[in-house]
Write a protein that holds these residues in place. Structure first.
Motif, mmCIF file in Angstrom:
data_model
loop_
_atom_site.group_PDB
_atom_site.id
_atom_site.type_symbol
_atom_site.label_atom_id
_atom_site.label_comp_id
_atom_site.label_asym_id
_atom_site.label_seq_id
_atom_site.Cartn_x
_atom_site.Cartn_y
_atom_site.Cartn_z
ATOM 1 N N PRO A 57 0.816 -1.224 0.000
ATOM 2 C CA PRO A 57 0.000 0.000 0.000
ATOM 3 C C PRO A 57 0.846 1.270 0.000
ATOM 4 O O PRO A 57 0.491 2.264 -0.647
ATOM 5 N N THR A 58 1.984 1.239 0.712
ATOM 6 C CA THR A 58 2.868 2.408 0.750
ATOM 7 C C THR A 58 3.444 2.691 -0.635
ATOM 8 O O THR A 58 3.509 3.856 -1.081
ATOM 9 N N ILE A 59 3.861 1.631 -1.330
ATOM 10 C CA ILE A 59 4.415 1.786 -2.678
ATOM 11 C C ILE A 59 3.358 2.321 -3.635
ATOM 12 O O ILE A 59 3.627 3.215 -4.456
ATOM 13 N N PHE A 60 2.140 1.806 -3.535
ATOM 14 C CA PHE A 60 1.088 2.263 -4.440
ATOM 15 C C PHE A 60 0.623 3.676 -4.097
ATOM 16 O O PHE A 60 0.104 4.390 -4.957
ATOM 17 N N LYS A 61 0.825 4.076 -2.853
ATOM 18 C CA LYS A 61 0.575 5.472 -2.511
ATOM 19 C C LYS A 61 1.588 6.360 -3.226
ATOM 20 O O LYS A 61 1.239 7.433 -3.738
ATOM 21 N N GLY A 74 0.598 5.654 -12.846
ATOM 22 C CA GLY A 74 0.209 4.863 -11.685
ATOM 23 C C GLY A 74 -0.183 3.446 -12.068
ATOM 24 O O GLY A 74 0.229 2.474 -11.427
ATOM 25 N N TYR A 75 -0.970 3.317 -13.136
ATOM 26 C CA TYR A 75 -1.383 1.984 -13.585
ATOM 27 C C TYR A 75 -0.187 1.174 -14.091
ATOM 28 O O TYR A 75 -0.097 -0.042 -13.871
ATOM 29 N N LEU A 76 0.731 1.855 -14.772
ATOM 30 C CA LEU A 76 1.935 1.165 -15.238
ATOM 31 C C LEU A 76 2.783 0.685 -14.066
ATOM 32 O O LEU A 76 3.410 -0.376 -14.135
ATOM 33 N N ALA A 77 2.794 1.459 -12.979
ATOM 34 C CA ALA A 77 3.539 1.041 -11.784
ATOM 35 C C ALA A 77 2.952 -0.246 -11.219
ATOM 36 O O ALA A 77 3.691 -1.146 -10.807
ATOM 37 N N VAL A 78 1.627 -0.358 -11.210
ATOM 38 C CA VAL A 78 0.983 -1.589 -10.747
ATOM 39 C C VAL A 78 1.359 -2.755 -11.661
ATOM 40 O O VAL A 78 1.672 -3.865 -11.203
ATOM 41 N N VAL A 79 1.339 -2.495 -12.977
ATOM 42 C CA VAL A 79 1.707 -3.541 -13.941
ATOM 43 C C VAL A 79 3.147 -4.002 -13.716
ATOM 44 O O VAL A 79 3.440 -5.207 -13.740
ATOM 45 N N MET A 80 4.056 -3.064 -13.490
ATOM 46 C CA MET A 80 5.460 -3.429 -13.253
ATOM 47 C C MET A 80 5.613 -4.228 -11.975
ATOM 48 O O MET A 80 6.403 -5.173 -11.919
#
Length: 476
Positions: free
Chosen positions: A266-270, A342-348
């Motif tokens: 959660p911290t990373i996705f923040k 942000g979405y690309l970060a989730v994909v990575m």
């Protein structure tokens, strides 16, 4: 009958992995609410995460004695009981100090389970499916992570971090009940002089009496090595090599950096621009689901594809994914706020986890349970498992500090570089052990073969019993 019994043993032992996964997953969702309730600092947050690993390190060290004295089965029973105690303690904690104490107890139980379960599975499984059986442990770890993420998402609606911990008592009780009915390891029984019991269990587990009798003879031959444990480590350079390889493998597994994606998801996705806790948890669930799906698929081909190719490919994927994730987070940090980043970060993050799930996550546990000789197995696996948890603790206790110290991008690029280095180490030192008897691996080790050649079976070597007998009295 033997096939059904073996499957039940696999499920019961692998259930220990569920506790491990639940504990990894639960803290990522609970930590933001604990921080909010108690107003704890960054360093205190790191210790809420990493004290579990401290306990696991102590559990791994203690289990060298527990597993040898009490056996693999009773070690798992103690692990389940201590996990229940630690979980209840965390749920009722009234301050940070109380929480840290019970996190250590939780970790101690996980250290026992992460040691005893793969060891037990390796000793109970037939060589043709050993990798698949041990990989089941990692599948259960990943299922536990996803279940914890889903539980966290539900209880986050109410901000109830205490309930996130409390529900973990249920699987701990199930583990205790399931393990109670499991047979003891035939290799442990043989090492304790209970050869008749060992033989009877093998006869009940293997498809034919011939297979069981041959395996029994190989086990008895491996027991002719006079030294054991630390004495064997001190006196035999070949055993020192296998211990060093096991320690290196566990170091590599942890310093891929993948567990920080679990502990601090959660911290990373923040950082990636997801503002609400619900958005962060939903992204975290997707990462966990990818982990489960890929590990489940890989477990089916572990014994045909092999350990070494999976490691090389997985380290490359993780290195590339970490490099790209670091770049994306760095762009977002410097004001590039387009939702696409942000979405690309989730994909990575998902790509990184796919690389981990297909390689280091299951394969390192498999290899570490395979490469140690019987008389040194408890000591060797204790050393490698301890390295796992020490490394895990260092990661958990330094991630946020690294982010603040060297920057977001540099932190992830550091992990990317380490993954590339691990490819080289795998090529030079790691053996391919698929479909090879544990006693053949031991014979190759004691004969002085290179580490990467420990899985050789087609070189005209003398029979396993003769090879081990010939080297039993040698030390260097």
């Amino acid at each position: 009958m033997s096939s059904t019994k073996t499957s039940l043993v696999t499920i019961a032992a692998a259930f220990a992995g569920l506790l491990f996964g639940l504990d990894i997953g639960i803290i990522s969702g609970a930590l933001p609410f604990i921080t909010q309730d108690w107003h704890i600092t960054i360093h205190q947050q790191e210790w809420v995460v990493s004290t579990m690993m401290l306990g696991a390190t102590l559990g791994s060290i203690a289990n060298s004695w527990l597993s040898s004295r009490l056996g693999r089965k009773h070690s798992l029973l103690w692990g389940g009981a201590l996990f229940a105690i630690g979980t209840v303690g965390c749920a009722v904690s009234v301050n940070i100090n109380m929480m840290l104490v019970f996190r250590v107890i939780q970790g101690f139980s996980i250290g026992i389970a992460s040691y005893a379960a793969p060891l037990y599975l390796s000793e109970m499984s037939d060589k043709a499916v050993r990798g698949k059986k041990i990989a089941m442990y990692q599948v259960m770890v990943n299922i536990g992570i996803v279940v914890a993420f889903l539980s966290d998402t539900f209880f986050s609606l109410f901000g109830n971090w205490r309930a996130m911990f409390a529900v973990l008592v249920i699987p701990a009780v199930i583990l205790i009940f399931a393990v109670w009915f499991m047979p003891k390891s035939p290799r442990w029984l043989a090492a304790k002089g209970r050869s008749t019991e060992a033989k009877n269990i093998l006869l009940s587990l293997r498809q034919t009496d011939r297979e069981a009798n041959q395996e029994y003879q190989d086990i008895m031959a491996s027991l002719k090595v006079k030294e054991a444990g630390f004495d064997l480590f001190r006196g035999n350079k070949n055993f020192r090599r296998s211990v060093a390889l096991g320690v290196a493998l566990q170091f590599m597994q942890q310093f891929t950096g993948m567990n920080i994606l679990m502990y601090y998801a959660p911290t990373i996705f923040k950082m990636a621009g997801f503002e609400t806790h619900m958005e962060q948890m939903i992204s975290t669930v997707f990462v966990g689901l990818a982990f489960v799906i890929v590990t489940t698929l890989v477990s089916r081909v572990t014994d045909t594809w092999g350990r070494k190719p999976a490691l090389k490919i997985g380290f490359f994927i993780m290195g590339a994914g970490m490099f790209c994730l670091g770049g994306l987070l760095e762009l977002i940090k410097h004001g590039h706020t387009a939702p696409l980043f942000g979405y690309l970060a989730v994909v990575m993050a998902i790509i990184c986890i796919i690389g981990y799930a297909m390689s280091a996550a299951p394969m390192v546990w498999i290899l570490c349970s395979e490469i140690q000789p019987l008389k040194g197995r408890d000591f060797g696996i204790a050393c490698s498992t301890t390295m796992n948890w020490v490394s895990n603790m260092v990661l958990g206790a330094t991630f946020l500090s690294l982010i603040n110290g060297i920057g977001t991008g540099n932190t992830f690029w550091l992990y990317a570089a380490l993954n590339i280095i691990f490819i080289v180490v795998t090529i030079i030192f790691v053996p391919e052990t698929k479909g090879v008897e544990l006693e053949r691996i031991e014979a190759n080790l004691m004969a002085g073969k290179r580490l990467r050649d420990l899985g050789d079976t087609d070189d005209g070597s003398m029979p396993i019993t003769a090879t081990i007998t010939k080297t039993a009295d040698h030390s260097a």
